[in-house]
Motif scaffolding. Structure first.
Motif, PDB file in Angstrom:
ATOM      1  N   THR A   1     -47.109  33.586-181.681  1.00 11.35           N
ATOM      2  CA  THR A   1     -47.878  34.676-181.572  1.00 11.35           C
ATOM      3  C   THR A   1     -48.611  35.206-182.812  1.00 11.35           C
TER       4      THR A   1
ATOM      5  N   ASP B   1     -42.864  35.040-179.081  1.00 15.06           N
ATOM      6  CA  ASP B   1     -42.882  33.749-179.511  1.00 15.06           C
ATOM      7  C   ASP B   1     -43.614  33.697-180.788  1.00 15.06           C
TER       8      ASP B   1
ATOM      9  N   PRO C   1     -44.471  27.063-182.074  1.00 11.49           N
ATOM     10  CA  PRO C   1     -43.848  27.950-180.525  1.00 11.49           C
ATOM     11  C   PRO C   1     -42.332  27.491-180.563  1.00 11.49           C
ATOM     12  N   LYS C   2     -41.666  28.614-180.012  1.00 11.38           N
ATOM     13  CA  LYS C   2     -40.272  28.388-179.773  1.00 11.38           C
ATOM     14  C   LYS C   2     -39.529  27.737-180.874  1.00 11.38           C
TER      15      LYS C   2
ATOM     16  N   SER D   1     -38.669  39.428-179.083  1.00 11.94           N
ATOM     17  CA  SER D   1     -38.604  38.395-178.248  1.00 11.94           C
ATOM     18  C   SER D   1     -39.923  37.738-178.174  1.00 11.94           C
TER      19      SER D   1
END
Length: 239
Positions: free
Chosen positions: A88, A85, A93-94, A83
Motif C-alpha cells: 500500500t 498490505d 507485497p505480503k 492489516s
C-alpha cells in the motif's frame, strides 16, 4: 517469555474481523505513564488517514538517553500495527506487518529528506519525534520477538521517501502531533477505511553486529488491546 504474545500479531490477521471501532484500555500504574495507552482510534477521509492514541501521562515526554554511538542506540515509539498490505505504501507485497510509528532516537537521524527542527541541517533531527512506516516480521533473536524487516535497497521494494537503509523503513515526512496525553499522526494512504489496527508503545534497539537484526523490538511498554488482536477499525470521517 513475557513478550511472546507479540507473535499473536501475525496470527491475528487470519482471524475473523472485529466489530470494535476504537480501542479502550484501563490505566496501569505499573507502566510508565507516558507509554500507558488508555485509548486508540483511527479515521480516514479516503485520502488521508489519522491515527491517534491517548496515554495516562504526557505523550512524548520520555525519550531515550543518547549513547554516543549507533550500536546499542535506543528508540522509543508510539506504533499502530495495521492489516494494510505493505505494498500500500511501496514495500514488497505480503512481506510482513505494516505499521505506522512515531519515534525518537538521539543517536542517529533516519529522515535525511527533512529538516524537522528547521535549523538548516537535515541530519540532526533524530531526537525529535518524527514519523515512519515500517514492516515488522518475527525474529527470535530480538527481545520481543519482532524486528523491522531486513532488506537490500535496490533489490527489495522501498517507497520513494525511504532513507535507503537495509531495513523496511520509510520516512514519509508527515509531522506527528504530541500534545497533552495525545499522540497523533496523519498520513496519505488510500484504501484504509475498514482495515484493522492496534496501538503499541515499545522500545527498539539498533544492533550493528552481523549476527543480529539491525533494528529489534526489545521491549513493550503497553498494547492497547492487551493481546495484539488488532480490534480497532479505521472509520470514515463524519462530515
Amino acid at each position: 517469555m513475557k513478550y511472546l504474545a507479540l507473535t499473536a500479531l501475525f496470527l491475528s490477521l487470519a482471524a475473523e474481523p472485529s466489530f470494535a471501532h476504537d480501542i479502550v484500555s484501563k490505566k496501569d500504574k505499573s507502566k510508565k505513564a507516558a507509554f500507558d495507552i488508555t485509548k486508540a482510534s483511527a479515521t480516514t477521509d479516503g485520502r488521508l488517514a489519522t491515527f491517534m492514541m491517548e496515554v495516562a501521562g504526557t505523550a512524548g515526554s520520555e525519550k531515550p538517553k543518547a549513547t554516543g554511538q549507533l550500536n546499542g542506540a535506543k528508540v522509543e515509539s508510539y506504533v499502530w500495527p495495521t492489516s494494510l498490505d505493505p505494498a500500500t505504501v511501496g514495500f514488497d507485497p505480503k512481506s510482513g506487518i505494516l505499521a505506522l510509528a512515531i519515534t525518537a532516537h538521539p543517536d542517529f537521524d533516519d529522515t535525511p529528506l527533512y529538516d524537522e527542527n528547521q535549523d538548516g541541517d537535515p541530519a540532526n533531527d533524530g531526537k525529535d519525534w518524527h514519523s515512519h512506516w515500517v514492516v515488522l516480521t518475527q525474529d527470535s533473536k530480538c527481545g520481543a520477538g519482532l524486528k523491522v524487516r531486513d532488506v537490500s535497497p535496490g533489490v527489495d521494494m522501498l517507497p520513494a521517501t525511504a532513507p535507503m537503509l537495509p531495513i523496511a523503513l520509510d520516512s514519509p515526512g508527515m509531522s506527528p502531533i504530541l500534545t497533552g496525553s495525545t499522540a497523533k499522526i496523519t498520513v496519505p494512504v488510500k484504501g484504509s477505511e475498514g482495515i484493522s489496527f492496534d496501538a503499541v508503545t515499545a522500545e527498539l534497539q539498533v544492533n550493528t553486529s552481523t549476527d543480529t537484526p539491525l533494528l529489534c523490538v526489545t521491549g513493550v511498554h503497553d498494547v492497547a488491546s492487551g493481546d495484539l488482536s488488532l480490534p480497532g477499525i479505521v472509520m470514515a470521517e463524519k462530515e
